[in-house]
Motif scaffolding. Structure first.
Motif, PDB file in Angstrom:
ATOM      1  N   THR A  88       0.827  -1.200   0.000  1.00 29.09           N
ATOM      2  CA  THR A  88       0.000   0.000   0.000  1.00 29.09           C
ATOM      3  C   THR A  88       0.858   1.245   0.000  1.00 29.09           C
ATOM      4  O   THR A  88       1.524   1.549   0.969  1.00 29.09           O
ATOM      5  N   PRO A  89       0.858   1.953  -1.074  1.00 24.82           N
ATOM      6  CA  PRO A  89       1.673   3.159  -1.132  1.00 24.82           C
ATOM      7  C   PRO A  89       0.872   4.406  -0.768  1.00 24.82           C
ATOM      8  O   PRO A  89       1.239   5.495  -1.137  1.00 24.82           O
ATOM      9  N   TYR A  90      -0.236   4.254  -0.037  1.00 28.75           N
ATOM     10  CA  TYR A  90      -1.068   5.420   0.265  1.00 28.75           C
ATOM     11  C   TYR A  90      -0.693   6.087   1.573  1.00 28.75           C
ATOM     12  O   TYR A  90      -0.984   7.234   1.805  1.00 28.75           O
ATOM     13  N   TYR A  91      -0.057   5.301   2.457  1.00 24.00           N
ATOM     14  CA  TYR A  91       0.438   5.861   3.702  1.00 24.00           C
ATOM     15  C   TYR A  91       1.918   5.520   3.827  1.00 24.00           C
ATOM     16  O   TYR A  91       2.347   4.448   3.423  1.00 24.00           O
ATOM     17  N   ILE A  92       2.674   6.451   4.401  1.00 20.84           N
ATOM     18  CA  ILE A  92       4.082   6.182   4.684  1.00 20.84           C
ATOM     19  C   ILE A  92       4.257   6.252   6.198  1.00 20.84           C
ATOM     20  O   ILE A  92       3.807   7.209   6.840  1.00 20.84           O
ATOM     21  N   TYR A  93       4.855   5.219   6.771  1.00 22.17           N
ATOM     22  CA  TYR A  93       4.954   5.125   8.220  1.00 22.17           C
ATOM     23  C   TYR A  93       6.295   5.650   8.704  1.00 22.17           C
ATOM     24  O   TYR A  93       7.325   5.454   8.057  1.00 22.17           O
ATOM     25  N   VAL A  94       6.254   6.326   9.844  1.00 25.39           N
ATOM     26  CA  VAL A  94       7.464   6.912  10.414  1.00 25.39           C
ATOM     27  C   VAL A  94       7.870   6.076  11.628  1.00 25.39           C
ATOM     28  O   VAL A  94       7.093   5.972  12.589  1.00 25.39           O
ATOM     29  N   LEU A  95       9.041   5.435  11.551  1.00 25.49           N
ATOM     30  CA  LEU A  95       9.504   4.564  12.638  1.00 25.49           C
ATOM     31  C   LEU A  95      10.757   5.156  13.272  1.00 25.49           C
ATOM     32  O   LEU A  95      11.522   5.847  12.612  1.00 25.49           O
ATOM     33  N   ASP A  96      10.980   4.860  14.567  1.00 26.85           N
ATOM     34  CA  ASP A  96      12.243   5.287  15.186  1.00 26.85           C
ATOM     35  C   ASP A  96      13.292   4.187  14.985  1.00 26.85           C
ATOM     36  O   ASP A  96      13.047   3.205  14.270  1.00 26.85           O
TER      37      ASP A  96
END
Lengths: 444, 444
Positions: A161-169
């Motif tokens: 799914t390229p609709y959301y990009i997740y931000v991880l630490d």
């Protein structure tokens, strides 16, 4: 629009380049349909397709057909196709084949992918972990929009799914999410931290798929991240999987309520239909025998007043109908999460009241009917009271049976019906014939 | 995560700017939940929110609560809020209020929006036209990716789904579609025509919403364009609406099969539950009386062989169960589009065979049971044959009743059950007691 034969014909007659361009415009689902109505050798058509398109075909095929498609190819191509498949679909395929085949496929995968797939296979197939895909796009919060776009250009085609990009630490803990459209409309130098949504709604990896479906329904999401107890992001569930799950859960509920095996297919074989239905009919025969045994206790009374036999089906049948209404309401309430600790008592109170009112109305109607038909007011009274009692019992049984089954981890849809109708049949006959026996002197 | 009281408290105590930032992190669904457990005046909280957030709240509210929320505001703010709402949600709101209120809202809208909404209100609420939104992003095929991105920066926040961009010609005929991710990963100078997907799967504006749901399920789309007979694009349907529709259709099917009104809510009032259930129970009483009348024809026989009364419920009940199995299969097959002209005859053949086999098995079981219980082989034969006949009839009725109802445009889920159980009750009693009457000399 071409028809199905033309699609297959085109593939057989053209070279790789022309096929590649053509496939852009053919949805894999349509290709599968075309293939299923093609009478030649499927493998001759499939061998001309690129690996990634075959992976898409396997993704879209029914669970029990996936492996059949894959096994048409040489070992070498098999490996290439598998590496193009998304993790959740590969896991679905592996769940439907035997242990040896599963092992041999996993052995040939590269180490990291194999480890991932093994982990996914550990989750309950009906849990969030069992349906999630591990492919998602993640970035760090100090990246700029420009850096994110560069990253997408390198990675997007692989991600589900390229609709959301997740931000991880640095520990893979989920910190935020950026919708793709915000990337498009933001300035190149904007920092991710400034545009990300920080409070992300996530689902725990153990959550049941039906509850996951309710979260999608409640919030209208396109995708939801799955996390473990420490907030580490493990995967995503996309809404297209949820639509399929909702459809399957719906079929399962309907089928189980009717006593059908959920795997039965409308165009399946006679043998599979009998295997799906006969056991359930035999279970119901057991409850029907219980009801018959109740009637047999009162054969002496029936011999004296044969009109009782005429009215018997009315009392028991109406109890069954009223019980089914309540249990359906409760089963649906459980499934949608609308019945909970807070309103359990309220709902019980309501159901009892409904049973009392409906019981009174129907009691009066059949009492009148009994009086007119048989010409004896006591007969009317007996059937009226029996009807009233059975309707109240029916609503109470319809309330408690699914809740108790749920508490002992049995699917309420599977067994509620048979328990509730046993109660309403047995007690319906018992009330009606028992009362008649007590009042026998006024009835003859 | 804050709890619900804290959300409301924050809104009441802070200024517009702080609220605006806070709202970024509160999903409207959660805000509505917080509001519903707040005991003060809702309007005091709501008045501090910006128009677009209130529009989102109304979007997410239940259909019958939407207008209540809107009417808390002054005429001026009402107009602003309405202009922020998406067209499909506004139409849902307007469908649930009376004509006068509807007219007065439409009169105050700007001319173009009013025209659009009036057109949307014309469509059947359960059709593609009735559920589509008219807000979508459209571009021309000769634009560059760079121009599209500029266009998105100006327009995206207003559009319901920014995941696909539609390519229309000068007459608004749909020519292609470009996923947003292809915009992100393509070079700035790429021409739209070169990256658009040309064969777009569309749904006609008249299509029933359940069929639209099946298309989403089949292809796994996020959104589907709706077109008229000339290929002109009228709107889009997004998958989050489909999830809700599937859930509602599911509830409707389950409720109708059980004889509940689909508007009944688990935590609704006693009165509404009685209104939902009593009429259906009375309809069923009618069929029960038919069954009773059948029994009464044979009172003479029952008087002579009272064991018949004991076995009566078994024959009728098992027929009902078998009929319910088949009709559930058929109803689900119709809903999913799996039963069609091509396989109708195959399925009928299969159902008859299943009825024959299950009827034979259960016939033998109850024949043995009857023999052992009553001690008369003819009694066993009578109940065995009656059971066999009723199970075959049950599968045939379970097949034809829903298909006939469908053909005369009655929802099969609504009425199939009552017709099929009438058939199995009446014929079950008739076969059993009729055969017993014919064989009476061997039974006494």
């Amino acid at each position: 629009m071409e028809n199905e034969i033309e699609i297959i014909d085109f593939i057989l007659k053209n070279n790789a380049e022309a096929i590649l361009e053509k496939l852009d415009d053919i949805h894999p689902v349509d290709f599968l349909e075309a293939l299923s109505s093609y009478h030649g050798e499927a493998v001759e058509v499939l061998e001309k397709l690129p690996d990634d398109y075959i992976a898409l075909l396997i993704d879209e095929a029914e669970d029990d057909e996936k492996y059949g498609l894959l096994s048409l190819f040489s070992q070498n191509r098999k490996n290439n196709i598998i590496s193009e498949m998304s993790s959740d679909e590969l896991v679905d395929l592996l769940r439907n084949i035997d242990e040896d085949e599963k092992e041999s496929i996993i052995l040939k995968m590269d180490k990291e992918d194999a480890k991932e797939v093994k982990e996914l296979l550990e989750y309950d197939p009906d849990s969030a972990g069992g349906i999630m895909a591990t492919e998602f796009l993640s970035v760090k919060d100090n990246m700029t929009v420009d850096e994110v776009i560069k990253f997408l250009r390198d990675n997007a085609p692989d991600s589900e799914t390229p609709y959301y990009i997740y931000v991880l630490d640095d520990y893979d803990v989920l910190k935020g999410v950026v919708p793709l459209r915000d990337i498009v409309i933001s300035d190149a130098q904007t920092i991710v931290k400034d545009i990300m949504i920080e409070k992300v709604i996530t689902v725990p990896v153990q959550m049941d798929q039906e509850d996951v479906g309710n979260i999608f329904d409640k919030y209208g999401f396109m995708a939801v991240p799955v996390t473990d107890d420490f907030g580490v992001m493990l995967g995503i569930i996309t809404i297209d999987d949820i639509v399929e799950i909702l459809k399957d859960e719906h079929t399962e509920d309907l089928y189980r309520l009717a006593g059908l095996d959920e795997s039965e297919k409308i165009s399946g074989s006679v043998k599979s239909s009998i295997k799906s239905r006969l056991p359930w009919l035999i279970v119901n025969l057991g409850t029907a025998i219980l009801a018959a045994a109740t009637v047999s206790l009162f054969e002496n009374t029936i011999e004296k007043i044969v009109a009782l036999a005429t009215f018997m089906p009315i009392v028991a049948g109406m109890g069954g109908n009223a019980g089914t209404q309540t249990l359906t309401m409760i089963i649906r309430g459980i499934a949608l999460g609308e019945l909970n600790f807070e309103n359990e008592k309220e709902v019980l109170k309501k159901e009892i009241l409904v049973g009392l009112v409906n019981g009174t109305c129907l009691g009066i109607i059949v009492a009148t009917l009994g009086l007119l038909w048989v010409g004896n007011p006591v007969f009317g009274l007996v059937i009226g009271i029996a009807m009233f009692l059975n309707l109240v019992i029916a609503t109470i049984a319809g309330y408690f049976v699914p809740l108790i089954l749920k508490k002992i981890n049995v699917d309420p849809a599977l067994a509620s019906g048979v328990f509730v109708t046993t109660v309403t049949d047995v007690l319906g006959f018992f009330f009606f014939l028992g009362l008649a026996t007590l009042m026998i002197n006024f009835l003859i």
